[in-house]
Every structure is written in C-alpha cells, then in structure tokens.
Design a protein around this motif. Sequence first.
Motif, PDB file in Angstrom:
ATOM      1  N   SER A 131      -8.847  -5.123 -10.992  1.00 48.65           N
ATOM      2  CA  SER A 131      -8.771  -5.281  -9.541  1.00 48.65           C
ATOM      3  C   SER A 131      -8.406  -3.972  -8.850  1.00 48.65           C
ATOM      4  CB  SER A 131      -7.757  -6.367  -9.180  1.00 48.65           C
ATOM      5  OG  SER A 131      -8.206  -7.637  -9.617  1.00 48.65           O
ATOM      6  N   ASN A 132      -7.539  -3.175  -9.467  1.00 41.28           N
ATOM      7  CA  ASN A 132      -7.205  -1.890  -8.868  1.00 41.28           C
ATOM      8  C   ASN A 132      -8.442  -1.005  -8.761  1.00 41.28           C
ATOM      9  OD1 ASN A 132      -4.207  -2.156  -8.749  1.00 41.28           O
ATOM     10  ND2 ASN A 132      -4.349   0.077  -8.636  1.00 41.28           N
ATOM     11  N   VAL A 133      -9.219  -0.944  -9.848  1.00 44.33           N
ATOM     12  CA  VAL A 133     -10.433  -0.123  -9.827  1.00 44.33           C
ATOM     13  C   VAL A 133     -11.418  -0.683  -8.807  1.00 44.33           C
ATOM     14  CG1 VAL A 133     -12.348   0.778 -11.186  1.00 44.33           C
ATOM     15  CG2 VAL A 133     -10.087   0.555 -12.229  1.00 44.33           C
ATOM     16  N   GLY A 134     -11.623  -1.990  -8.824  1.00 46.97           N
ATOM     17  CA  GLY A 134     -12.547  -2.599  -7.873  1.00 46.97           C
ATOM     18  C   GLY A 134     -12.124  -2.459  -6.431  1.00 46.97           C
ATOM     19  N   SER A 135     -10.808  -2.252  -6.205  1.00 46.61           N
ATOM     20  CA  SER A 135     -10.291  -2.044  -4.849  1.00 46.61           C
ATOM     21  C   SER A 135     -10.355  -0.584  -4.421  1.00 46.61           C
ATOM     22  CB  SER A 135      -8.838  -2.530  -4.754  1.00 46.61           C
ATOM     23  OG  SER A 135      -8.741  -3.915  -4.978  1.00 46.61           O
ATOM     24  N   GLY A 136     -10.794   0.299  -5.321  1.00 45.48           N
ATOM     25  CA  GLY A 136     -10.847   1.718  -4.997  1.00 45.48           C
ATOM     26  C   GLY A 136      -9.509   2.404  -5.086  1.00 45.48           C
ATOM     27  N   CYS A 137      -8.538   1.784  -5.745  1.00 48.63           N
ATOM     28  CA  CYS A 137      -7.184   2.339  -5.862  1.00 48.63           C
ATOM     29  C   CYS A 137      -7.026   2.918  -7.267  1.00 48.63           C
ATOM     30  CB  CYS A 137      -6.143   1.270  -5.602  1.00 48.63           C
ATOM     31  SG  CYS A 137      -6.254   0.564  -3.945  1.00 48.63           S
ATOM     32  N   VAL A 138      -7.510   4.146  -7.452  1.00 48.01           N
ATOM     33  CA  VAL A 138      -7.606   4.721  -8.791  1.00 48.01           C
ATOM     34  C   VAL A 138      -6.804   6.009  -8.942  1.00 48.01           C
ATOM     35  CG1 VAL A 138      -9.816   3.636  -9.291  1.00 48.01           C
ATOM     36  CG2 VAL A 138      -9.781   5.859  -8.150  1.00 48.01           C
ATOM     37  N   ASP A 139      -5.986   6.320  -7.941  1.00 47.22           N
ATOM     38  CA  ASP A 139      -5.112   7.490  -8.061  1.00 47.22           C
ATOM     39  C   ASP A 139      -3.832   7.212  -7.283  1.00 47.22           C
ATOM     40  OD1 ASP A 139      -5.318   8.308  -5.281  1.00 47.22           O
ATOM     41  OD2 ASP A 139      -7.281   9.137  -5.746  1.00 47.22           O
ATOM     42  N   PRO A 140      -2.820   8.090  -7.380  1.00 52.16           N
ATOM     43  CA  PRO A 140      -1.515   7.794  -6.783  1.00 52.16           C
ATOM     44  C   PRO A 140      -1.486   7.758  -5.258  1.00 52.16           C
ATOM     45  CG  PRO A 140      -1.288   9.411  -8.542  1.00 52.16           C
ATOM     46  CD  PRO A 140      -2.757   9.267  -8.277  1.00 52.16           C
ATOM     47  N   THR A 141      -2.574   8.082  -4.584  1.00 48.56           N
ATOM     48  CA  THR A 141      -2.568   8.055  -3.122  1.00 48.56           C
ATOM     49  C   THR A 141      -2.804   6.663  -2.555  1.00 48.56           C
ATOM     50  OG1 THR A 141      -4.948   8.498  -2.891  1.00 48.56           O
ATOM     51  CG2 THR A 141      -3.471  10.402  -3.099  1.00 48.56           C
ATOM     52  N   ARG A 142      -3.273   5.734  -3.389  1.00 49.92           N
ATOM     53  CA  ARG A 142      -3.605   4.396  -2.903  1.00 49.92           C
ATOM     54  C   ARG A 142      -2.989   3.330  -3.781  1.00 49.92           C
ATOM     55  NH1 ARG A 142      -9.813   5.108  -1.339  1.00 49.92           N
ATOM     56  NH2 ARG A 142      -9.595   5.270   0.919  1.00 49.92           N
ATOM     57  N   ALA A 143      -2.307   2.372  -3.169  1.00 49.86           N
ATOM     58  CA  ALA A 143      -1.764   1.213  -3.876  1.00 49.86           C
ATOM     59  C   ALA A 143      -2.588  -0.014  -3.514  1.00 49.86           C
ATOM     60  CB  ALA A 143      -0.300   0.985  -3.508  1.00 49.86           C
ATOM     61  N   ALA A 144      -2.861  -0.841  -4.506  1.00 49.72           N
ATOM     62  CA  ALA A 144      -3.599  -2.087  -4.272  1.00 49.72           C
ATOM     63  C   ALA A 144      -2.621  -3.237  -4.118  1.00 49.72           C
ATOM     64  CB  ALA A 144      -4.545  -2.361  -5.436  1.00 49.72           C
ATOM     65  N   VAL A 145      -2.797  -4.010  -3.075  1.00 47.85           N
ATOM     66  CA  VAL A 145      -2.079  -5.277  -2.921  1.00 47.85           C
ATOM     67  C   VAL A 145      -3.133  -6.367  -3.017  1.00 47.85           C
ATOM     68  CG1 VAL A 145      -0.771  -6.768  -1.372  1.00 47.85           C
ATOM     69  CG2 VAL A 145      -0.189  -4.338  -1.548  1.00 47.85           C
ATOM     70  N   THR A 146      -3.092  -7.122  -4.093  1.00 49.64           N
ATOM     71  CA  THR A 146      -4.114  -8.118  -4.376  1.00 49.64           C
ATOM     72  C   THR A 146      -3.516  -9.510  -4.275  1.00 49.64           C
ATOM     73  OG1 THR A 146      -5.134  -6.564  -5.919  1.00 49.64           O
ATOM     74  CG2 THR A 146      -5.872  -8.841  -6.022  1.00 49.64           C
ATOM     75  N   VAL A 147      -4.180 -10.388  -3.554  1.00 43.46           N
ATOM     76  CA  VAL A 147      -3.736 -11.776  -3.445  1.00 43.46           C
ATOM     77  C   VAL A 147      -4.893 -12.667  -3.863  1.00 43.46           C
ATOM     78  CG1 VAL A 147      -2.691 -13.550  -2.004  1.00 43.46           C
ATOM     79  CG2 VAL A 147      -2.236 -11.144  -1.524  1.00 43.46           C
ATOM     80  N   GLY A 148      -4.775 -13.201  -5.062  1.00 39.76           N
ATOM     81  CA  GLY A 148      -5.707 -14.206  -5.556  1.00 39.76           C
ATOM     82  C   GLY A 148      -4.920 -15.489  -5.732  1.00 39.76           C
ATOM     83  N   THR A 149      -4.935 -16.058  -6.939  1.00 41.69           N
ATOM     84  CA  THR A 149      -4.067 -17.202  -7.214  1.00 41.69           C
ATOM     85  C   THR A 149      -2.614 -16.781  -7.074  1.00 41.69           C
ATOM     86  OG1 THR A 149      -5.694 -18.097  -8.755  1.00 41.69           O
ATOM     87  CG2 THR A 149      -3.459 -18.940  -8.922  1.00 41.69           C
ATOM     88  N   SER A 150      -2.270 -15.634  -7.664  1.00 40.34           N
ATOM     89  CA  SER A 150      -0.949 -15.039  -7.513  1.00 40.34           C
ATOM     90  C   SER A 150      -1.100 -13.780  -6.665  1.00 40.34           C
ATOM     91  CB  SER A 150      -0.367 -14.722  -8.897  1.00 40.34           C
ATOM     92  OG  SER A 150      -1.209 -13.837  -9.604  1.00 40.34           O
TER      93      SER A 150
END
Length: 461
Positions: free
Chosen positions: A238-257
Amino acid sequence: MKILALDLGTSSVRGLVLDGGARPLPGALARRGVVVTVDEAGAGTLDAHQYLACLTECLDELHRQGRLDGVELVATSAQWHSVVPLGADGEPLGPVLTWLDTRAESPATAAGPADPDAFHQRTGTWWHRCYWSVRLPWLRARTGSRVARFNGLVEYVLGRLLVEAPMSMSQASGTGLLDLRTLDWDAEASALAEIRGPDLPELAPRDWQGRLSAECARRWPALAEARWVPPLGDGAASNVGSGCVDPTRAAVTVGTSSAVRLMQRMPAHADLPVLPHRLWRYRVDHDHVVTGAAYSSGGNLFAWAERELRLPTGPALDQALAVLPPGGGQPANIRFGGDRPPGSDPAGLGELRGLSFGTTAVEMLAGLMRGVCDQVVDDLTVLESTVDQPAEVVLGGGAMAASPWWRETFATVLAPRQVRYGRHPEIGATGAALVATGRIADAVVVADIGRTDDQASATTT
C-alpha cells in the motif's frame, strides 16, 4: 506485458490484470468477499479452505473472460501476521488466525526476551500476541503434537497453486521472527516461539520466482509460463501504491483497519537506524523497509455503524456529513477491536460519549471517523522524528475513497502538514506490481496523487 495482481486481504480476495505500466485494465477485476469469524472472546479467524476457494473462483472468472491471456508476471499483496497450523499432510488443523485475533497469551513459564529493546531493534517487533513468538506456543498448546509446521495464509494458499511457495522477506518480517538486518530467522525469537525443526517455512532468496503446478497450469493454461514473485505484506504494498516510497512522504491508509507508515531504503546487512519503542518495522523486500504504526479500527468502524445505526446511504450520507464541520461529531474511544502492538488491551473498549436525545446517528458516525484520525497524529510525529523532517501525508485505501468528509477531517487533524489523496483505487495490487517489476521509483506517478478537496477526481475512483 500484462501483470496479474492478487490482493489477499482480510475482507476480500481480489484478482486484477494490469498493463505493463501497472495500471488496471478496464473490467479485468474479480472479487470475492471473505467471511471473518469474530467473537467476544477476541477471535478473528478465517477458514483456509474457503479462502483458497475464493481465490480460485477469482482466477476461474478471469480465465473464462480471457483476461489471463498474455499474463507474464504474477504479483501478490497479502495480509501480514496471519498463521495457520498444518498437519503432516499439509492440511490446516484449525482456522487461520488473522491480525484481528487477540486471544493468544504467552506461556506462564516464558520470561520473554532477555533484552526487550535489543529484540525490538533486531526484529522490528515486540513479544506480543500479534506475532508468532507468542502465537505459535499458544496454537501448539491447543492443537497438540499433530502440528507438523506453521504457515502464513499466503504461503498456504500459494502452496496449493505453485510448485513451491517459500515465505518472502516481507511476509517473514510480519511474523516477528525475522532478523531485519541478516534476513534470517532470529534465534531468540525462534526460541520464544518454541520452534522445533522444520516448524517454519523456507525463506525465499532474492531472485526467487515461482511457477504453477502442473495441475493448476491445466486449469489456467494462460498462466502456465507466468512468473510468480515473492508476496508483499499489504502495508508495504500500500505504501508503494500510494506513492510513499521515500522519507518525504508518509502513507495513511484506511481499509478494514488503518495505519501510518514511512518507507526507506535499507539494504540487507546494513546497520538499521534506531527504532522508537512505539513503532514497528517490517521488510518491503531485500532493499527497503517500512516503519510505522497500525490500529485495529478503520473502515470496520464505518461498517459497524452502517449496520447498527441505521444511517442514510450513498449521497444522502455524504450530504448529512457535509453539514458537520470536518472533525465534528461525538467524542469516541474507537478501540472496539483492542490494541495492535505494542498495546495489549483487549477488544471491547469502544465508547461513544456525550450522547443526548438530540444526538443523531450521523454525529455518532462522525465521532468514530474523527477518532480514527486522532489516533494517527502522535505516531506520525514519532515517525517524523526518525527522519528529522515533517512529512507530506498521502491518504489511501477503500475507506478514504468512499468518504470526502473523512478525507477533509484527516486534513484538518493533520494540519499544518500538507495532506493529499491518492486517487488510485487499487493501491495494494499496484504497489505489489511496481515492486515486482523493479519500478518503485515510478510509484509517485502511478499513484495519481491529488488534493484532499479534489472531489470531482476522487469520486471517479
């Protein structure tokens, strides 16, 4: 090139066919819902045979439609932390424990790691009921000497389809038994798990590629020559799919959890930076790690509210929420499902507070959704401290796609950070495909990141 991406989640199994750019082909999607058994005692289990049947039905559907023709590569995103005991015949001796299951307890005679901080730094995890160091002895005590070995759900499923299905470094890191630097099973963690001989799966080497078994190749001939690559943990994908692949971007993902994560390049055998106590760290692959925190509550709260509170649906719900300011609603404790590590409180602690006879169901829902946002803030601050800079935040996941109000609330709660929205709907499958093709650097473009208030674009996902 065409890529088959499998998304083996907690609530569903999905099969998608992507083009060579890791973009889903129109109509090339098969999905089956998954039944998770939960109870007041803290169970959170799946039936392995039914789960395998869901996956094979998805493949059958895509095969009948001719969607598998031309597929050269199969990539997989799969839930972390699951475990199932297997007998000598390779068949399950009980249900699959998912991350939702909170029943495992450490043996009364076990003292835990000699140095808990050193254990945490090596494995990226804790001696906790979520991980195999506690789960395996607990399962063995209930299953007896019949256990021949333990597998994760993805290894069990792929083991029924492929000639061999070793455990990827990403999935192995989710067990809590892997030394993240050496990429081998950690001796102390294995001792705590009471490992006996071949209890653990083989680990996949860097260049591992799998093939369908002869029987499965006859069933899905279009996949007979396709290469299968090591599965990714769903959070890493999910991090890769969100484009969050280096320390400049954090992924906040909300699926089931829900979860907040930051990805960094950390090759095998290199020294790892200090890991704060409240964060975990897992492997994406041999060259990257993802660090963060996860929570039991997310889209499952929305599903509970939708089921129990008689909410309006569709556009009517969006209109009712739009009347409330972002972040509005009733105060809530959202620990309905108990704590994810390092916390250890059980399920059943959820609360809605400040209710009156004038409180509406939509206000209660809004409070729950705000609670999911609040839980992220403190851990994101700790996460940013590991890279000495504030991070841009990218929201993703099915629940984010479904609710403009929720996205705006996250933007309000996480201010003054820049908060964006990943409009790509299939972040797990896409992330797995990008890693499989060695195109992590292209993730930012594929993710199609927009503003949180870009509702016209967001509703097209």
